[in-house]
Every structure is written in structure tokens, then in C-alpha cells.
Write a protein that holds these residues in place. Structure first.
Motif, PDB file in Angstrom:
ATOM      1  N   GLY A 178     -20.478  78.963 -34.652  1.00  0.00           N
ATOM      2  CA  GLY A 178     -20.712  79.469 -33.299  1.00  0.00           C
ATOM      3  C   GLY A 178     -21.594  80.717 -33.311  1.00  0.00           C
ATOM      4  N   SER A 179     -21.365  81.603 -34.281  1.00  0.00           N
ATOM      5  CA  SER A 179     -22.174  82.823 -34.354  1.00  0.00           C
ATOM      6  C   SER A 179     -23.621  82.515 -34.708  1.00  0.00           C
ATOM      7  CB  SER A 179     -21.579  83.786 -35.386  1.00  0.00           C
ATOM      8  OG  SER A 179     -21.616  83.217 -36.683  1.00  0.00           O
ATOM      9  N   ALA A 180     -23.860  81.390 -35.405  1.00  0.00           N
ATOM     10  CA  ALA A 180     -25.236  81.000 -35.732  1.00  0.00           C
ATOM     11  C   ALA A 180     -25.865  80.168 -34.612  1.00  0.00           C
ATOM     12  CB  ALA A 180     -25.257  80.207 -37.041  1.00  0.00           C
ATOM     13  N   SER A 181     -25.040  79.526 -33.784  1.00  0.00           N
ATOM     14  CA  SER A 181     -25.568  78.666 -32.719  1.00  0.00           C
ATOM     15  C   SER A 181     -26.117  79.483 -31.556  1.00  0.00           C
ATOM     16  CB  SER A 181     -24.463  77.729 -32.206  1.00  0.00           C
ATOM     17  OG  SER A 181     -24.039  76.845 -33.208  1.00  0.00           O
ATOM     18  N   LYS A 182     -25.506  80.627 -31.260  1.00  0.00           N
ATOM     19  CA  LYS A 182     -25.943  81.419 -30.108  1.00  0.00           C
ATOM     20  C   LYS A 182     -27.374  81.924 -30.258  1.00  0.00           C
ATOM     21  CE  LYS A 182     -24.512  85.208 -27.099  1.00  0.00           C
ATOM     22  NZ  LYS A 182     -23.472  86.244 -26.827  1.00  0.00           N
ATOM     23  N   ILE A 296     -19.413  70.561 -30.813  1.00  0.00           N
ATOM     24  CA  ILE A 296     -18.570  71.195 -29.797  1.00  0.00           C
ATOM     25  C   ILE A 296     -18.907  72.675 -29.680  1.00  0.00           C
ATOM     26  CG2 ILE A 296     -16.197  71.831 -29.220  1.00  0.00           C
ATOM     27  CD1 ILE A 296     -15.293  69.234 -30.474  1.00  0.00           C
ATOM     28  N   THR A 297     -19.146  73.332 -30.809  1.00  0.00           N
ATOM     29  CA  THR A 297     -19.469  74.757 -30.793  1.00  0.00           C
ATOM     30  C   THR A 297     -20.754  75.012 -30.021  1.00  0.00           C
ATOM     31  OG1 THR A 297     -18.381  75.067 -32.924  1.00  0.00           O
ATOM     32  CG2 THR A 297     -19.907  76.774 -32.217  1.00  0.00           C
ATOM     33  N   ARG A 298     -21.795  74.192 -30.270  1.00  0.00           N
ATOM     34  CA  ARG A 298     -23.052  74.361 -29.536  1.00  0.00           C
ATOM     35  C   ARG A 298     -22.848  74.088 -28.049  1.00  0.00           C
ATOM     36  NH1 ARG A 298     -25.335  72.343 -34.483  1.00  0.00           N
ATOM     37  NH2 ARG A 298     -25.085  70.185 -33.819  1.00  0.00           N
TER      38      ARG A 298
END
Length: 580
Positions: A178-182, A296-298
Motif C-alpha cells: 500500500g505504501s508503494a501503491s500510493k 485490493i490495496t491499489r
């Protein structure tokens, strides 16, 4: 996620029906591993072909039930997700149209396009069939765990501890994803904005031979996206390795426990095989979550970006407004700043009586156009008060109804993809054909529309690109005439036009503004001298005001502007006389 639940609430019956169908599918699927014990402990020892046939028929029925229930649920979920994405896109678009301009000014067009068109697809990752299957996989895993716990609490406790530790590891890795997707989503939105700007300014890029610079800028943007995508891929690889390790360790643990019970004759071969088969339902959620986790995270990141936009307060659209307005305008010590280091107006005060004309003149950046934007309610003053008929514009609770009484003509008339007719009717969609043709006649629309095969139904192209600047301005004039406004707000209405178009626009506005309050911004003294009152701005402040003759007598800024423009006219006439 709260927004998603609110979107799902009207469809709650469909959601629960789909969950029921998927539960039926999972229960039917559990029949296969549970039948292994019956096959080994009952059918095989009895050497009964009849029992085997009955077992196979039951399994065939279970497979049919599983297929029908799952396919029906997936089809219904896909339809539901399609409805949700459609509704969210519509909600985002309508909300964006009503957001304050001071907020929109700080957002790029490309980012907004990404938010409206691309980000709602995140729903399919959060509420799609795969996620429903994952939830039911967890439910079936919980059921199997309960059965194992009832059979042997020692096995259940050991498996619980192992799976709990594995879940903590997976949760940590998903947070890293999640921290890399943002930042990846932000970089993609920035690239989208860059492409939008380049396409809109393609003519300027060509004339300035800027293709190479633009290409290098976009190459750098895509390179940053690539690097961030590589970081995300490493995080996903870590999650995949962890899930394989957890599932492999769990399988070894299951075989070890089952082997111990089988060696000590506490389980029959059938019970051992059933244990191994059903234990896979404890492993399945790990694989499912690890496979769906990045998606799901993205999706969650995308919906959080949408939530930020939807939480922005809209302009007032419901309530009362002065109708019909008379058009008495007053500015009381108005200050306005676009940003902390960009002040547009400073302690500006003036009044315009109802039914009069007021010209606003001044140099570039003096705040002339800002005055019109404030009168439209597009921005709010930082300090001071603006009143219409004695009512503070900030207290008007229905700005759309208020704006319907304003006729606005900008220097660059905004047109949309469509026809000449549709662009004119934007001012008053319910107008009769007679009123439409009268407005077109007064704006000399037919003078150029009749040359097109489609007449008024001729497409204008994106942003009116298929028409000349004068033709676009005349379409804007026809809008003003058709709307029959109470107040006219004009921003350089005749600037950059040929002599014929300038005469058409000036005569049309003179007729449309007869007996109505008219406020117009201009650099032309020829236009300003006809006004009842002239406001002269310098650096966002009022330099002087009065009639044309009064301001000339003052010998101030207006007199200097008049002298400069007059001298240029005299010089040009002298050159022509010399040539003759």
C-alpha cells in the motif's frame, strides 16, 4: 471504505443473496474432501459398487450445484460492480462540476480525469467476485478449523498459532504494498496530466518546435513510473514468497500431525485423508489473500483518493436567491488573493447603479477579470463584501439560480463538442425555435452558419476548434441574447476581432444590455468612453472613477491611457496620409 458501504447499502439484498449463493457453492465443494473418509472407511471395505455409484452421483450433484451457484453469483456480482462504478463516476463528475474554483485551481486536469474515469475501477478490486470468493474462502476455512478443533484441540491450537503468525506477516507485507501503491498512483496521475496538457497545446508545441522537450519530459515521467512499479513488484514478490512459505509449512505441519495420529491408530486411513483434504481449506485463504492483496490495496488507495475529492464541500445549490435581480452592484473594501503571494484586489470599493453601464479599465494583472469572477460567485472575497441589490453574494444560497440571471461573455467563448445549435442552447435549453432563431439573427450567426451544409446543426469540434475566433465569439453573444439576463458581465468582448465581427458583437451587446446593468472589462478607450461610469484599476486598487470627460479632466491614469491610444491612432493616420 465508508463511501463503498454507502454505495452498497441500496443493493444490500443483492449482496446477501450473492453471499448465500457462494455459501451454497462452498458447502457443495466441501462434500468432495469429506466423502474421502466415507470412501476409504465404508465403501472400500464393503467392496460395494452400489455404494460407490451412489457416492459418485452425490458428488456429481454437488459439482452441478457448485457450478450453478458460483456462476450465478459471479454474474450478479459483476452486474452489481458495473452499477457501482457507473454510479460513482456519475457522482464524481457531478460533484467536480460543483466544487469551488479556488479548489479546482490547485488540481490538474489530468489528475481529475484520472480520478473520475480510472479510480472508480478500484471497486472491482474491492467488491468484485474475487473478493467475495476470498471472504467465503475465509468462512469455509473457519468452518474447517472449527471441525478440527472439535476433533483435537491440540491440533487446532497449534494450527491457530501458526496461521496467526502467518497472518501478521502477510498484513505487514500488504501494508508495504500500500505504501508503494500510493506514490505510483500519484505519478500516473501526473503523467496523465502531462499528456492532457500536451494534446491541448499541440499547436503551440509544433510552432515552437517543442516536440523534443515534451518527449524528454514525458520519458522522464514514465521512467519514474517504471522505477516505482519496480519497487511495488519487489513488495509483491516478498508477499508471494511469504505465502508459499506459509502454505508449505502448514502442509508439512498437517502431514506431521496426521501421520502421528495415523501411526498410533487414533485415526483411520479415511480420517487421515479427510484431514489432509480439508486442511487445504485452511491454506486456501493464504493463497487467495496473497494473490488479491496487491489488487485490493491499489483499489483501496484509489478509493481513498476519491474520498478526498468527494469530501470537498460543494457550492451552494439549494435555497433562495434574489429573483429577479435589479442589478445594483456594490463593492465594499474588497480584498482577494488567489494565493498568499498573489493578491489580485486590495481594499476596492465602488458602486454600479441598477440599469447603468460600467467599464473597468487598467493594465494587465490589475484585477479586472477578477471582479467579474467575484460577481459570478466563482470566488469569495478574502475581505470585504460584494452585494447585489443590497444582498451579500456570499449569503445567496442558490448560486445556479443567481447565475441564470447573469449574461457572461468572455474574451474566449467556451464551446463544447457538439453543434452550433447545442452550444447556443446551453444558455436556455428549453427555448423555442423562434427565440433561438431570433438570437442567432441578432448575433449574425446565419451569416456564417448558412455556408455550412448542416447550418445550425454543424459540428463545432472539440472546444470549437472548427470555427474562427470571431465565429466562436458570436456564438457566445447568441447565448447571452437568448438567456435574456438581468446583468451583463463582459470580459474584453471585442478584443482580437475583425472589424465586422467587432461591430456585430458591439451592436448585439448594446441591444441586449439596453436598460440593464452592464459591467465590462476592456483595454479599449473606444469601448470605455460609452459607459456611464469608468473604473480605473492599478495594482488591484481603485485609481480613479468617473465618466469619460471627468477622467480626462483629472489628467490621471485614464488620461494617460487615452493619450497613448490616441497618439497611436494619430501616428497611423499620419503614415497613411504620407503614403497617399
Amino acid at each position: 471504505m465508508g463511501r463503498l458501504f454507502r454505495l452498497l447499502r441500496p443493493h444490500s439484498s443483492i449482496v446477501f443473496a450473492n453471499l448465500a449463493l457462494m455459501a451454497v457453492s462452498q458447502l457443495a465443494r466441501l462434500l468432495i474432501p469429506f466423502s474421502s473418509r466415507y470412501l476409504l472407511d465404508s465403501v472400500a471395505p464393503a467392496h460395494s459398487t452400489k455404494l460407490l455409484i451412489l457416492l459418485l452421483l452425490a458428488l456429481c450433484m454437488a459439482v452441478v450445484v457448485d457450478a450453478l451457484a458460483l456462476s450465478t453469483a459471479q454474474q450478479r456480482v459483476n452486474a452489481l460492480v458495473g452499477h457501482l462504478i457507473r454510479d460513482l463516476r456519475r457522482q464524481l463528475f457531478n460533484h467536480t462540476l460543483k466544487m469551488p474554483l479556488c479548489v479546482l485551481d490547485g488540481m490538474s486536469t489530468g489528475e481529475l480525469v484520472t480520478r473520475i474515469l480510472d479510480d472508480p475501477d478500484g471497486i472491482s478490486a474491492i467488491a468484485g467476485p474475487a473478493v467475495f470468493s476470498a471472504v467465503l474462502s475465509l468462512i469455509s476455512g473457519a468452518i474447517v478449523f472449527g471441525l478440527l478443533l472439535a476433533k483435537s484441540w491440540r491440533i487446532g491450537a497449534c494450527i491457530f498459532i501458526a496461521m496467526f503468525l502467518g497472518a501478521i506477516l502477510i498484513q505487514h507485507l500488504i501494508k508495504q504494498i500500500g505504501s508503494a501503491s500510493k506514490p505510483l498512483a500519484q505519478l500516473q496521475a501526473a503523467a496523465h496530466s502531462q499528456v492532457t496538457e500536451a494534446l491541448l497545446g499541440l499547436r503551440l508545441i509544433r510552432t515552437c518546435s517543442g516536440e523534443g522537450d515534451q518527449g524528454r519530459d514525458f520519458e522522464w515521467a514514465t521512467q519514474k513510473i517504471f522505477r516505482q512499479h519496480q519497487i511495488l513488484s519487489l513488495r509483491e514478490k516478498d508477499l508471494s514468497i511469504a505465502s508459499i512459505a506459509i502454505c508449505g509449512s502448514a502442509s508439512i505441519l498437517f502431514i506431521g500431525f496426521g501421520g502421528v495420529f495415523l501411526i498410533h491408530s487414533r485415526w483411520t486411513p479415511g480420517e487421515f485423508v479427510q484431514f489432509l483434504a480439508t486442511s487445504m481449506y485452511l491454506v486456501a485463504p493464504v493463497f487467495t489473500i496473497s494473490n488479491l492483496g496487491p489488487t485490493i490495496t491499489r483499489g483501496v488507495v484509489a478509493l481513498k483518493q476519491l474520498e478526498k475529492i468527494l469530501n470537498i464541500e460543494e457550492e451552494a445549490a439549494i435555497g433562495t436567491c434574489p429573483a429577479p435581480i435589479a442589478g445594483e452592484v456594490q463593492f465594499h473594501n474588497v480584498c482577494f488573493e488567489y494565493s498568499r503571494d498573489r493578491r489580485a484586489l486590495s481594499m476596492l470599493s465602488f458602486s454600479v447603479p441598477a440599469g447603468s453601464t460600467c467599464a473597468i479599465v487598467g493594465g494587465s494583472g490589475s484585477g479586472k477579470s477578477t471582479i467579474l469572477a467575484l460577481l459570478c460567485g466563482l470566488y469569495r472575497p478574502s475581505l470585504g463584501m460584494i452585494t447585489m441589490d443590497g444582498i451579500d453574494i456570499r449569503e445567496i444560497s442558490c448560486l445556479p439560480e443567481y447565475r441564470k440571471q447573469l449574461g457572461i461573455l468572455l474574451q474566449e467563448a467556451a464551446l463544447f463538442s457538439g453543434t452550433i445549435k447545442s452550444n447556443i442552447l446551453m444558455a436556455k435549453p428549453d427555448s423555442t425555435d423562434l427565440l433561438l432563431r431570433e438570437a442567432c439573427g441578432e448575433a449574425f450567426i446565419f451569416e456564417f452558419a448558412d455556408y455550412f451544409p448542416g447550418g445550425l446543426d454543424t459540428p463545432v469540434g472539440e472546444r470549437g476548434i472548427l470555427l474562427s475566433g470571431g465565429q466562436r465569439r458570436r456564438i457566445g453573444l447568441a447565448r447571452v441574447i437568448l438567456s435574456n439576463p438581468r446583468v451583463l458581465l463582459l470580459d474584453e468582448p471585442t478584443s482580437g476581432l475583425d472589424a465586422f465581427s467587432e461591430r456585430v458583437v458591439r451592436n448585439g451587446l448594446r441591444k441586449a444590455g439596453k436598460g440593464k446593468t452592464t459591467i465590462y472589462v476592456t483595454h479599449s478607450i473606444a469601448d470605455a468612453r460609452e459607459a456611464d461610469q469608468i473604473i480605473v484599476l492599478e495594482g488591484g486598487s481603485l485609481a480613479e472613477s468617473g465618466s469619460h470627460l471627468e477622467l480626462l479632466a483629472n489628467a490621471g491614469p485614464y488620461f494617460r491611457m487615452f493619450s497613448e491610444q490616441t497618439s497611436r491612432y494619430v501616428e497611423s493616420r499620419a503614415i497613411l496620409n504620407d503614403r497617399n
